[in-house]
Design an enzyme around this catalytic site. Structure first.
Site, short mmCIF file in Angstrom:
data_model
loop_
_atom_site.label_atom_id
_atom_site.label_comp_id
_atom_site.label_asym_id
_atom_site.label_seq_id
_atom_site.Cartn_x
_atom_site.Cartn_y
_atom_site.Cartn_z
N SER A 29 74.98 -42.07 51.46
CA SER A 29 74.64 -40.78 52.04
C SER A 29 74.54 -39.74 50.93
CB SER A 29 75.71 -40.40 53.08
OG SER A 29 75.30 -39.28 53.84
N ASN A 30 74.62 -38.46 51.25
CA ASN A 30 74.58 -37.41 50.23
C ASN A 30 75.49 -36.26 50.65
OD1 ASN A 30 72.96 -35.38 51.80
ND2 ASN A 30 71.53 -37.10 51.83
N HIS A 31 75.56 -35.23 49.81
CA HIS A 31 76.55 -34.15 50.01
C HIS A 31 76.06 -33.00 50.88
CE1 HIS A 31 79.62 -35.76 47.46
NE2 HIS A 31 78.75 -35.95 46.47
N SER A 32 74.96 -33.16 51.59
CA SER A 32 74.49 -32.05 52.44
C SER A 32 75.57 -31.68 53.47
CB SER A 32 73.21 -32.47 53.16
OG SER A 32 72.91 -31.54 54.17
N ALA A 96 68.79 -33.26 54.73
CA ALA A 96 68.70 -33.99 53.47
C ALA A 96 68.59 -35.47 53.83
CB ALA A 96 69.92 -33.72 52.61
#
Ligand code: C5P
Length: 222
Positions: A29-32, A96
């Site tokens: 995943s990502n940090h959004s 994101a």
């Protein structure tokens, strides 16, 4: 109360990250944080719109009066958007979305049997470009997070993805963006003569930035 400039308008917004399964217990995943998309949903509702917020996994409460659809992966997000997009006047792709997902999702947990592990990835659908490519697309707004040449890259995305408006920000500035409550952006669009126009929005709360984006969109819509 705010002027009801979006009254009678249906707005669909994607927000947050997506989560792509690797096996039954792992994901990438990502940090959004989802804050920008949730601020847009909050303000669009306050401006009189009917709002559907398609949210990836994030820790934010549902804005007042907003219909929220929770999703996990990019594929789920596209499906949820397609289920509501016919009626939409404005689509805002603020999520994101993971660009890639693991090609094979194991049905059992991957065991640590070797010293290295290679995962193969496949491209995810571009939700924003898919919406903009519809026969009768809604007014489509995208975001571009860039570390350099912000305006040039964003203008390229505006054209390539056939967007009506793009909000570009410089993510090399760690004071703003991602998990911050503040943001600073440049809005880009093409005018009636297809000339590129731009407007800088100085550092402000994500709520104030959201109102500026929605006000600009409404001006271009009318
Ligand atoms: O090409 P890039 O990922 O930088 O474009 C960012 C914009 O495209 C954002 O508005 C984002 O929400 C949208 N996007 C999308 N689906 C993807 C990738 C990006 O909707 N798979």
């Amino acid at each position: 109360p705010k002027p009801q400039i979006l009254s009678g308008k249906q707005v669909v917004i994607t927000a947050g990250p997506t989560r792509e399964a690797i096996d039954p217990v792992r994901y990438i995943s990502n940090h959004s944080s989802g804050k920008m998309g949730f601020a847009l949903a909050t303000v669009a509702q306050q401006l009189g719109a009917t709002v559907t917020l398609v949210a990836g996994p994030c820790q934010l409460s549902t804005p007042y009066g907003v219909e929220r659809v929770d999703v996990i992966s990019a594929d789920d997000m596209l499906q949820a958007v397609e289920a509501v997009i016919d009626a939409a006047d404005i689509f805002i792709g603020c999520a994101a979305v993971a660009d890639y997902r693991p090609q094979k999702v194991g049905s059992t947990k991957i065991k640590k049997n070797s010293e290295s592990l290679v995962l193969e990835f496949t491209r995810n659908p571009d939700i924003l470009a898919t919406v903009a490519a519809r026969k009768k697309p809604p007014f489509t707004i995208g975001f571009a997070a860039e570390t350099n040449d912000v305006v040039n890259y964003a203008a390229g995305k505006l054209t390539r993805k056939k967007l009506n408006l793009i909000a570009a920000n410089d993510v090399s500035d760690t004071q703003i963006g991602f998990n911050s409550d503040d943001n600073a952006m440049t809005l880009l669009w093409h005018d009636k003569n297809n000339e590129l126009q731009q407007r800088a929005l100085g550092r402000d709360s994500k709520t104030a930035i959201a109102e500026a984006i929605l006000t600009q969109a409404n001006q271009l819509l009318n």
